[in-house]
Motif scaffolding. Structure first.
Motif, PDB file in Angstrom:
ATOM      1  N   ILE A   1       7.622  -2.453   6.951  1.00 41.47           N
ATOM      2  CA  ILE A   1       6.981  -3.470   7.775  1.00 41.47           C
ATOM      3  C   ILE A   1       5.621  -2.952   8.219  1.00 41.47           C
ATOM      4  CG2 ILE A   1       7.104  -4.703   9.979  1.00 41.47           C
ATOM      5  CD1 ILE A   1      10.117  -4.716   9.697  1.00 41.47           C
ATOM      6  N   PHE A   2       4.613  -3.811   8.162  1.00 46.40           N
ATOM      7  CA  PHE A   2       3.263  -3.455   8.578  1.00 46.40           C
ATOM      8  C   PHE A   2       2.805  -4.459   9.649  1.00 46.40           C
ATOM      9  CE2 PHE A   2       3.923  -2.356   4.175  1.00 46.40           C
ATOM     10  CZ  PHE A   2       3.481  -1.042   4.089  1.00 46.40           C
ATOM     11  N   ASP A   3       2.444  -3.930  10.815  1.00 47.66           N
ATOM     12  CA  ASP A   3       1.921  -4.805  11.864  1.00 47.66           C
ATOM     13  C   ASP A   3       0.546  -5.328  11.473  1.00 47.66           C
ATOM     14  OD1 ASP A   3       4.163  -4.492  13.476  1.00 47.66           O
ATOM     15  OD2 ASP A   3       3.365  -2.670  14.398  1.00 47.66           O
ATOM     16  N   ASN A   4      -0.216  -4.478  10.799  1.00 44.40           N
ATOM     17  CA  ASN A   4      -1.544  -4.869  10.319  1.00 44.40           C
ATOM     18  C   ASN A   4      -1.739  -4.305   8.913  1.00 44.40           C
ATOM     19  OD1 ASN A   4      -2.823  -6.080  12.818  1.00 44.40           O
ATOM     20  ND2 ASN A   4      -2.230  -4.070  13.609  1.00 44.40           N
ATOM     21  N   ILE A   5      -2.473  -5.030   8.092  1.00 46.57           N
ATOM     22  CA  ILE A   5      -2.814  -4.530   6.766  1.00 46.57           C
ATOM     23  C   ILE A   5      -4.335  -4.429   6.664  1.00 46.57           C
ATOM     24  CG2 ILE A   5      -0.753  -5.319   5.565  1.00 46.57           C
ATOM     25  CD1 ILE A   5      -2.235  -7.793   4.691  1.00 46.57           C
ATOM     26  N   THR A   6      -4.791  -3.382   5.970  1.00 45.92           N
ATOM     27  CA  THR A   6      -6.223  -3.103   5.887  1.00 45.92           C
ATOM     28  C   THR A   6      -6.650  -3.026   4.429  1.00 45.92           C
ATOM     29  OG1 THR A   6      -6.048  -1.795   7.920  1.00 45.92           O
ATOM     30  CG2 THR A   6      -8.048  -1.508   6.601  1.00 45.92           C
ATOM     31  N   GLU A   7      -7.749  -3.706   4.104  1.00 45.83           N
ATOM     32  CA  GLU A   7      -8.296  -3.640   2.752  1.00 45.83           C
ATOM     33  C   GLU A   7      -8.900  -2.255   2.512  1.00 45.83           C
ATOM     34  OE1 GLU A   7      -8.089  -6.126   0.498  1.00 45.83           O
ATOM     35  OE2 GLU A   7      -7.013  -7.333   1.993  1.00 45.83           O
TER      36      GLU A   7
ATOM     37  N   PRO B   1       0.811  -1.225   0.000  1.00 48.67           N
ATOM     38  CA  PRO B   1       0.000   0.000   0.000  1.00 48.67           C
ATOM     39  C   PRO B   1       0.845   1.276   0.000  1.00 48.67           C
ATOM     40  CG  PRO B   1       0.056  -0.962   2.195  1.00 48.67           C
ATOM     41  CD  PRO B   1       0.730  -1.941   1.280  1.00 48.67           C
ATOM     42  N   MET B   2       2.140   1.151   0.221  1.00 52.10           N
ATOM     43  CA  MET B   2       3.001   2.329   0.257  1.00 52.10           C
ATOM     44  C   MET B   2       3.801   2.508  -1.030  1.00 52.10           C
ATOM     45  SD  MET B   2       2.226   3.757   3.067  1.00 52.10           S
ATOM     46  CE  MET B   2       3.506   4.996   3.239  1.00 52.10           C
ATOM     47  N   CYS B   3       4.476   1.454  -1.494  1.00 56.12           N
ATOM     48  CA  CYS B   3       5.288   1.611  -2.711  1.00 56.12           C
ATOM     49  C   CYS B   3       4.550   1.141  -3.955  1.00 56.12           C
ATOM     50  CB  CYS B   3       6.622   0.873  -2.574  1.00 56.12           C
ATOM     51  SG  CYS B   3       6.514  -0.932  -2.724  1.00 56.12           S
ATOM     52  N   GLY B   4       3.438   0.422  -3.782  1.00 59.62           N
ATOM     53  CA  GLY B   4       2.615   0.011  -4.916  1.00 59.62           C
ATOM     54  C   GLY B   4       3.113  -1.197  -5.666  1.00 59.62           C
ATOM     55  N   VAL B   5       4.253  -1.770  -5.285  1.00 57.67           N
ATOM     56  CA  VAL B   5       4.824  -2.918  -5.994  1.00 57.67           C
ATOM     57  C   VAL B   5       4.288  -4.208  -5.376  1.00 57.67           C
ATOM     58  CG1 VAL B   5       6.975  -4.074  -6.647  1.00 57.67           C
ATOM     59  CG2 VAL B   5       6.864  -1.584  -6.571  1.00 57.67           C
ATOM     60  N   GLY B   6       4.053  -5.209  -6.219  1.00 54.85           N
ATOM     61  CA  GLY B   6       3.425  -6.451  -5.752  1.00 54.85           C
ATOM     62  C   GLY B   6       4.373  -7.411  -5.082  1.00 54.85           C
TER      63      GLY B   6
ATOM     64  N   PRO C   1      -1.235   2.509   6.217  1.00 54.01           N
ATOM     65  CA  PRO C   1      -1.496   2.509   7.669  1.00 54.01           C
ATOM     66  C   PRO C   1      -2.255   3.753   8.112  1.00 54.01           C
ATOM     67  CG  PRO C   1       0.764   1.833   7.223  1.00 54.01           C
ATOM     68  CD  PRO C   1       0.193   2.283   5.917  1.00 54.01           C
ATOM     69  N   GLY C   2      -3.301   3.547   8.909  1.00 56.94           N
ATOM     70  CA  GLY C   2      -4.090   4.655   9.420  1.00 56.94           C
ATOM     71  C   GLY C   2      -5.123   5.199   8.455  1.00 56.94           C
ATOM     72  N   GLU C   3      -5.181   4.646   7.237  1.00 51.60           N
ATOM     73  CA  GLU C   3      -6.133   5.117   6.225  1.00 51.60           C
ATOM     74  C   GLU C   3      -7.207   4.056   5.969  1.00 51.60           C
ATOM     75  OE1 GLU C   3      -5.973   8.105   4.959  1.00 51.60           O
ATOM     76  OE2 GLU C   3      -4.055   8.648   5.865  1.00 51.60           O
ATOM     77  N   GLU C   4      -8.324   4.489   5.384  1.00 54.23           N
ATOM     78  CA  GLU C   4      -9.402   3.567   5.027  1.00 54.23           C
ATOM     79  C   GLU C   4      -9.426   3.261   3.542  1.00 54.23           C
ATOM     80  OE1 GLU C   4     -12.970   5.385   6.473  1.00 54.23           O
ATOM     81  OE2 GLU C   4     -12.790   4.424   8.449  1.00 54.23           O
ATOM     82  N   LEU C   5      -8.799   4.154   2.738  1.00 53.41           N
ATOM     83  CA  LEU C   5      -8.829   4.007   1.294  1.00 53.41           C
ATOM     84  C   LEU C   5      -7.428   3.785   0.742  1.00 53.41           C
ATOM     85  CD1 LEU C   5     -11.283   6.932   0.427  1.00 53.41           C
ATOM     86  CD2 LEU C   5     -11.836   4.492   0.592  1.00 53.41           C
ATOM     87  N   CYS C   6      -7.338   3.064  -0.372  1.00 57.13           N
ATOM     88  CA  CYS C   6      -6.061   2.895  -1.059  1.00 57.13           C
ATOM     89  C   CYS C   6      -5.650   4.230  -1.678  1.00 57.13           C
ATOM     90  CB  CYS C   6      -6.178   1.829  -2.141  1.00 57.13           C
ATOM     91  SG  CYS C   6      -7.273   2.290  -3.510  1.00 57.13           S
ATOM     92  N   PHE C   7      -4.445   4.299  -2.229  1.00 57.88           N
ATOM     93  CA  PHE C   7      -3.964   5.585  -2.742  1.00 57.88           C
ATOM     94  C   PHE C   7      -4.769   6.057  -3.950  1.00 57.88           C
ATOM     95  CE2 PHE C   7      -1.334   2.265  -4.616  1.00 57.88           C
ATOM     96  CZ  PHE C   7      -1.372   2.555  -5.957  1.00 57.88           C
ATOM     97  N   VAL C   8      -5.374   5.137  -4.720  1.00 55.13           N
ATOM     98  CA  VAL C   8      -6.196   5.542  -5.864  1.00 55.13           C
ATOM     99  C   VAL C   8      -7.486   6.191  -5.379  1.00 55.13           C
ATOM    100  CG1 VAL C   8      -7.519   4.738  -7.862  1.00 55.13           C
ATOM    101  CG2 VAL C   8      -5.244   3.795  -7.398  1.00 55.13           C
ATOM    102  N   HIS C   9      -8.193   5.500  -4.453  1.00 53.24           N
ATOM    103  CA  HIS C   9      -9.480   6.022  -4.011  1.00 53.24           C
ATOM    104  C   HIS C   9      -9.338   7.123  -2.974  1.00 53.24           C
ATOM    105  CE1 HIS C   9     -10.918   2.247  -5.919  1.00 53.24           C
ATOM    106  NE2 HIS C   9     -11.850   3.090  -6.334  1.00 53.24           N
ATOM    107  N   SER C  10      -8.127   7.306  -2.429  1.00 53.77           N
ATOM    108  CA  SER C  10      -7.902   8.487  -1.593  1.00 53.77           C
ATOM    109  C   SER C  10      -7.936   9.741  -2.456  1.00 53.77           C
ATOM    110  CB  SER C  10      -6.545   8.388  -0.882  1.00 53.77           C
ATOM    111  OG  SER C  10      -6.567   7.370   0.081  1.00 53.77           O
ATOM    112  N   ALA C  11      -7.423   9.592  -3.697  1.00 48.75           N
ATOM    113  CA  ALA C  11      -7.425  10.738  -4.616  1.00 48.75           C
ATOM    114  C   ALA C  11      -8.808  10.974  -5.219  1.00 48.75           C
ATOM    115  CB  ALA C  11      -6.397  10.513  -5.723  1.00 48.75           C
TER     116      ALA C  11
END
Length: 380
Positions: A300-306, A272-277, A317-327
């Motif tokens: 490192i992510f302690d938790n991952i959120t859809e 969710p941060m660098c966008g690479v799979g 982290p701390g967000e509800e939307l991915c970087f696409v839908h945040s925009a």
């Protein structure tokens, strides 16, 4: 110059030669194991490493099939349904592979095997096949580390599943052989410990980012951000890129097909941060913690959120939307014009259009048109 050394006569030579070679299966397998420890003693060279791999694979096959024989002689045939007793007694048949022997021991005899032991044997088989057919290049520490795990497994297997079926005299002989092999295994483990002591200071600052190596099974693969190649500090195995390393790690630890998907259960996701799979969702680091670790950016992510939109991407982290839908919180990806989508810093992650293309949208660079779903036709 006259050679005064008396040459042995043909009759003497024949008398010194054994009349026959007699190696029952278990004794044969244990002799192979002893040979492995002898070849790995001291500082083994290429020849010693070669025979260690060949003899360890031979030992595994012989000992696994020895237990199948205790169940029924036909189980060692490649196709038990076509087994003939005459062929078995003559030794004129194609036998099953080590992996087939494992499956039959599990399914027919009821012996359960640990996934890591299965993987170690599978890697050993590939190494033997490579060595036999087109050559093998690997490091001595990797061979010794793998050998230690397989030797340990086979000693446990012999003790638990073969020894109980032997006569008292056979047990006495087996115990002597196992003691010799265990002594050799101990020497190999001492080498591994010694090497670890030398590496500990090198790895200590990076324990959170260090995971197990699929080649030597040691937790010595340090994940570094934006690295052109990853190298195991223990066996010096090199991965040309981090995606291959992430895929290998997932295959080793989960048996899951090593591909990035947007499935919530997939062990390999897009970071969710660098966008690479290359985000391994359950990686065990050298501290023993299970975390989500990106093999590309090393975050490192302690938790991952859809993402709240259930688009298949993860939210930072701390967000509800991915970087696409945040925009574009009020739009669905299919409604967006590609020219409206942000092109993200390429040093941080792929451009957004490329990410969306990977997720099933016929997305092109801004100059090439609009965004549609692959199975939908673009409006005229």
């Amino acid at each position: 110059m006259t050679n005064n050394r008396q040459q042995p006569s043909l009759e003497d030579s024949e008398q010194e030669r054994p009349s026959e070679v007699h190696f029952p299966p278990i004794q044969n397998g244990m002799d192979y194991l002893l040979s492995v420890t002898e070849h790995l003693t001291g500082t083994p060279g290429p020849r010693e490493l070669k025979y260690a791999v060949l003899h360890l694979q031979a030992a595994a096959e012989v000992l696994l099939k020895a237990r199948l024989l205790r169940e029924h002689w036909s189980l060692v045939f490649d196709d038990p349904g076509r087994a003939r007793r005459a062929d078995y007694e003559a030794g004129d048949f194609t036998s099953c592979s080590a992996s087939m022997a494992l499956d039959r021991l599990n399914n027919v005899v009821g012996i359960a095997f640990d996934d890591k032991d299965r993987h170690a044997l599978a890697v050993l088989t590939k190494s033997r096949n490579a060595l036999q057919h087109y050559g093998l290049t690997t490091s001595a520490p990797a061979v010794e580390s793998r050998a230690a795990q397989v030797l340990d497994f086979l000693l446990r297997f012999v003790h638990q599943h073969l020894r109980p079926h032997l006569s008292e005299q056979e047990r006495v002989e087996l115990d002597d052989e196992m003691e010799n092999v265990a002594s050799g295994l101990s020497a190999i483990k001492k080498f591994l410990t010694s090497r670890w002591n030398r590496l500990r200071k090198e790895i200590e600052p990076y324990l959170d980012h260090t995971v197990g190596c699929v080649w030597c099974y040691q937790k010595a693969l340090v994940i570094r951000p934006a690295s052109d190649e990853l190298v195991c500090s223990f066996c010096l195995k090199v991965w040309d890129n981090s995606l291959i390393a992430a895929s290998d790690y997932v295959q080793w630890t989960t048996g899951f097909p090593p591909m990035t998907t947007n499935d919530i259960s997939s062990p390999l996701r897009r970071c969710p941060m660098c966008g690479v799979g290359e985000l391994v969702t359950r990686a065990e680091n050298a501290r023993g913690d299970t975390v989500a670790l990106c093999f590309s950016c090393a975050r490192i992510f302690d938790n991952i959120t859809e993402c709240l939109t259930e688009c298949g991407l993860l939210a930072p982290p701390g967000e509800e939307l991915c970087f696409v839908h945040s925009a574009f919180p009020n739009e669905t990806a299919g409604d967006l014009e590609i020219s409206d989508l942000p092109v993200v810093d390429p040093e941080d992650r792929k451009p957004t259009w490329e990410i969306l293309r990977d997720y099933g949208y016929a997305a092109n660079p801004p100059s090439e048109g609009s965004l549609t779903k692959d199975n939908e036709q673009e409006a005229p």
